[in-house]
Design a protein around this motif. Structure first.
Motif, short mmCIF file in Angstrom:
data_model
loop_
_atom_site.label_atom_id
_atom_site.label_comp_id
_atom_site.label_asym_id
_atom_site.label_seq_id
_atom_site.Cartn_x
_atom_site.Cartn_y
_atom_site.Cartn_z
N TYR A 237 36.41 41.35 52.01
CA TYR A 237 35.15 41.82 51.43
C TYR A 237 35.16 41.75 49.90
O TYR A 237 34.11 41.51 49.28
CB TYR A 237 34.86 43.24 51.90
N LEU A 238 36.31 41.96 49.29
CA LEU A 238 36.39 41.83 47.83
C LEU A 238 36.09 40.39 47.39
O LEU A 238 35.38 40.16 46.41
CB LEU A 238 37.77 42.26 47.32
N ILE A 239 36.63 39.43 48.14
CA ILE A 239 36.38 38.02 47.81
C ILE A 239 34.90 37.69 48.01
O ILE A 239 34.25 37.11 47.13
CB ILE A 239 37.26 37.10 48.67
N LEU A 240 34.37 38.05 49.18
CA LEU A 240 32.95 37.76 49.47
C LEU A 240 32.03 38.45 48.46
O LEU A 240 31.10 37.83 47.93
CB LEU A 240 32.61 38.22 50.89
N GLY A 241 32.27 39.73 48.20
CA GLY A 241 31.43 40.47 47.26
C GLY A 241 31.54 39.96 45.84
O GLY A 241 30.54 39.88 45.11
N GLY A 242 32.76 39.58 45.42
CA GLY A 242 32.94 39.06 44.06
C GLY A 242 32.21 37.76 43.85
O GLY A 242 31.53 37.57 42.83
#
Length: 759
Positions: free
Chosen positions: A687-692
């Protein structure tokens, strides 16, 4: 339904605020104008007009302005005499004092017959005081008070001549009204919306050609800022409604999925599609009605909080808004919910009980679990699994990232435009904005006045020479002063203009076409013209304009076309000549300057030392402009917060929309030996990758779109804030990771055996 509630709160809070602000501004504008409507004429107001207004208005009164000499012994002075009737003023109060140093009083009454109220500069120049007598025409009037201010003084024009106030009954005694006298009769009236609408419609049918009707909208100089702020609020409302609709569309999927078993059971019990349609539509209507009422009430609460803050911090009292915004809130909730939900509801009603028996929904999720990419082994296990999840669900993740990017983009667009608007408004009214204009400064007093102000540490503008001129020819073709109606609307034809010359481009003027003349030239007769005037006159660079100045014609070629920011309280001009052409014409000078409350004694000394100089106060206009900008800034700040709340709600809805797939995948990983902490770590990284990535895309888009929208629709300057890309990336990563953790928390705490049992 949080998004719907937030959207309705935002919608009604904005509508309540706009309604309340407009009521206050209309009241203030009506005070400055003198009434809700004002009819002016160079002779007596037509009897049929007076009769119509008296029968159909709430209140009405008449005034008369003329010019005459006031005499006291050996002193005499030309003054603007305003005669008023009982009932004046319709709005606001007249400010008077008993002496030049006396306490200020606000009164609703007018001078008694046989008395006169004089402005301070008249008393100073006539060497008079309260109790003395002055001669006006054939009558003698006693000075009863010092006139400190009239609510509609600005509507009478920023005249160069000081004011005196008398009773209308004394006009006939003066014998100064003669054929050919320059007079301005006014009929001031007010009324409710229905009365004003009736009068607007019927006055057009009977009003003579030499009568002019003035309205609040025509005299409210703050309308430009209000309209710009209203455009922002409309943009925010549209975005909020779209975000709310998107949140409903996402949430309704979960709603329909949760109701599939209910629908199957009801169908088995004999319920028809129509029966189910009525049941669910009625439930949605009731829910929308409740949300609409609750959101409207909360919107009113928010508006009242804004009003309370304005009262506490700015000392302003907003009137209570009307009920229309509440009706809009309820109607908006119903339309919003039904328009988005009906499509998903129709699919739900077609659901067959056989889908439940076959467990198709479950097998679809299990079928999708397979590894499609092999990543380098040197990457950490958690990162590899996270990237595998991303690539495996690539299509869904792209849609999710784009949705995230759009949401972040619209939120940042509103933030950027809000910041740009506030910065632009601050530039309009910086600290120590000029609040006085000094006019009629002679050539002999020019340097003396400037030296006097600067020696007293007064901030002054550039000194501008002034001559009066009337446009008589365009490209050597005569312009009709009494021509067609279209020509009558063209600035500079029916009235003289203040003309000036300078080699320095004035403050907040920008060259749109051509080049500025930067050096004096006695050979080239050039002028600079304001953009809107050029459009009305239908002229361009290279065309020639001829002005009649002091009985002489001066022809000059248009060298450049300027935009002028009329919102600044500095000297601005429609036409500027190149230096050297009009220097020999008799002219006066003007400048603007700022005086604080503690410096008011300087004004008295200035008038005493230079009695021929006229000083005009624009404090009332500045106060209103400041008040408007502060209110609008606070309102759009609140609306930004609500938009942010709705955007966050939608972000969470996007994350939770596919949470069932995530739960199946997470439970499968635990069956294969992963611990709960390891699964959670993989989820957070994913989720950090997708959100970033989504945050970076959204912020980058927002920067360029905000630039386009600011310049095209809000006429404001915009500076790129590249740091917003980092903010967007961090915000997107944190929000998506938070949503993922919240959505999967319950499932991760369950034993994997529950997952096997569901299969």
């Amino acid at each position: 339904m949080v998004a719907v509630l937030g959207a309705i709160i935002c919608l009604t809070a904005v509508l309540f605020s706009i309604d309340s602000i407009k009521k206050m501004l209309n009241s203030t504008a009506a005070e400055l104008l003198g009434g809700d409507r004002v009819i002016s004429a160079p002779q007596h107001i037509a009897p049929e007009v007076i009769e119509l207004v008296q029968k159909n208005s709430k209140q009405n009164t008449q005034t008369l302005v003329f010019y005459s000499m006031l005499i006291k012994q050996d002193h005499l002075l030309l003054a603007s005499i305003k005669a008023v009737n009982p009932g004046y003023p319709l709005y606001g109060l007249v400010k008077i004092s008993n002496s030049l140093e006396g306490e200020l009083y606000n009164v609703k009454n007018i001078p008694e017959p046989g008395t006169i109220w004089l402005e301070p500069r008249i008393l100073l120049q006539l060497n008079a005081q309260v109790g003395d007598e002055v001669i006006l025409g054939s009558t003698t009037l006693k000075i009863a008070a010092v006139l400190r201010g009239e609510p509609d003084r600005i509507a009478d024009g920023l005249g160069f001549i000081p004011r005196a106030l008398i009773n209308m009954l004394d006009v006939a005694k003066t014998d100064v009204i003669q054929p050919g006298s320059r007079l301005t009769y006014k009929l001031l009236f007010n009324g409710d919306a229905q009365q004003l609408q009736y009068l607007d419609l019927n006055l057009k049918k009977i009003i003579p050609a030499d009568h002019e009707i003035r309205t609040i909208a025509m005299d409210n100089g703050n309308l430009r800022n209000i309209n710009i702020a209203q455009n922002y609020l409309i943009l925010a409302l549209i975005i909020n409604l779209v975000l709310a609709a998107a949140a409903i569309a996402i949430s309704i999927q979960s709603y329909t999925n949760a109701r599939t078993i209910d629908v199957a059971i009801l169908r088995c019990l004999g319920a028809t599609t129509n029966n189910l349609f009525v049941i669910y539509v009625v439930s949605l209507l009731v829910g929308a009605l409740i949300l609409g009422l609750l959101g409207s009430l909360l919107g009113l609460v928010v508006q009242q909080i804004i009003a309370k803050l304005l009262q506490v911090f700015l000392g302003l009292e907003l009137p209570f808004p009307g009920v229309r915004p509440m009706l809009a809130g309820v109607g908006g909730a119903i339309v919003l919910v039904l328009s988005v939900s009906l499509s998903a509801l129709s699919k739900l009603l077609k659901f067959s009980p056989m889908h439940i028996l076959r467990a198709e929904d479950h097998f679809d999720y299990l079928k999708s679990w397979r590894i499609k990419f092999v990543l380098p082994s040197y990457l950490p296990v958690g990162l590899r699994l996270s990237l595998n999840n991303i690539f495996y669900n690539l299509k869904h993740n792209i849609i999710q990232m784009l949705a995230f990017a759009v949401i972040i983009a619209v939120a940042l667009i509103l933030f950027n435009i809000r910041t740009s608007l506030l910065e632009n408004w601050v530039k309009q009214l910086p600290q120590q904005t000029a609040n006085y204009f000094a006019l009629n400064i002679s050539q002999a007093d020019r340097d003396k006045v400037q030296d006097f102000l600067t020696s007293n540490s007064v901030k002054v503008s550039e000194l501008y020479p002034i001559v009066r001129g009337t446009l008589v020819k365009i490209n050597q073709q005569p312009v009709s002063l009494n021509g067609a109606e279209e020509e009558g609307k063209r600035t500079g034809i029916n009235r003289p203009l203040n003309l000036t010359w300078t080699s320095v481009l004035p403050f907040e003027n920008k060259i749109l076409q051509g080049n500025w003349f930067s050096a004096p030239s006695s050979n080239a007769a050039l002028i600079s013209i304001e953009n809107e005037m050029a459009q009305r006159l239908k002229v361009k660079i290279g065309d020639q304009l001829t002005f009649l100045i002091n009985a002489k014609e001066y022809t000059a070629t248009i060298s450049n076309i300027r935009s002028v920011n009329w919102s600044t309280f500095t000297p601005n001009f429609y036409v500027i000549y190149t230096p050297g052409l009009l220097d020999d014409e008799p002219h006066t000078y003007m400048l603007s300057f700022y005086l604080s409350q503690q410096q008011q004694i300087i004004l008295r000394e200035l008038l005493a030392q230079f009695p021929a100089v006229s000083v005009i106060s624009i404090n009332e206009m500045l106060d209103q402009a400041n008040m408007v900008l502060k209110i609008l800034g606070l309102v759009i700040g609140f609306i930004w917060i609500f938009t942010l709340i709705i955007a966050i709600a939608l972000l969470l809805a996007v994350v939770l929309a596919n949470i069932r797939v995530r739960n199946y995948q997470n439970n499968l990983m635990r069956i294969l030996g992963a611990t709960r902490l390891q699964v959670q770590k993989v989820l957070i990284i994913e989720y950090l990758i997708l959100g970033g990535v989504a945050g970076m895309l959204g912020a980058s888009s927002a920067i360029f779109l905000a630039k386009f929208i600011s310049t095209m629709y809000f006429q404001t300057t915009y500076s790129f804030n590249w740091w917003l890309i980092l903010v967007g990336a961090c915000a997107g990563a944190i929000l998506m990771a938070t949503g993922g953790i919240v959505g999967t928390y319950k499932a991760l705490r369950q034993a994997p055996i529950r997952f096997i049992q569901e299969i």
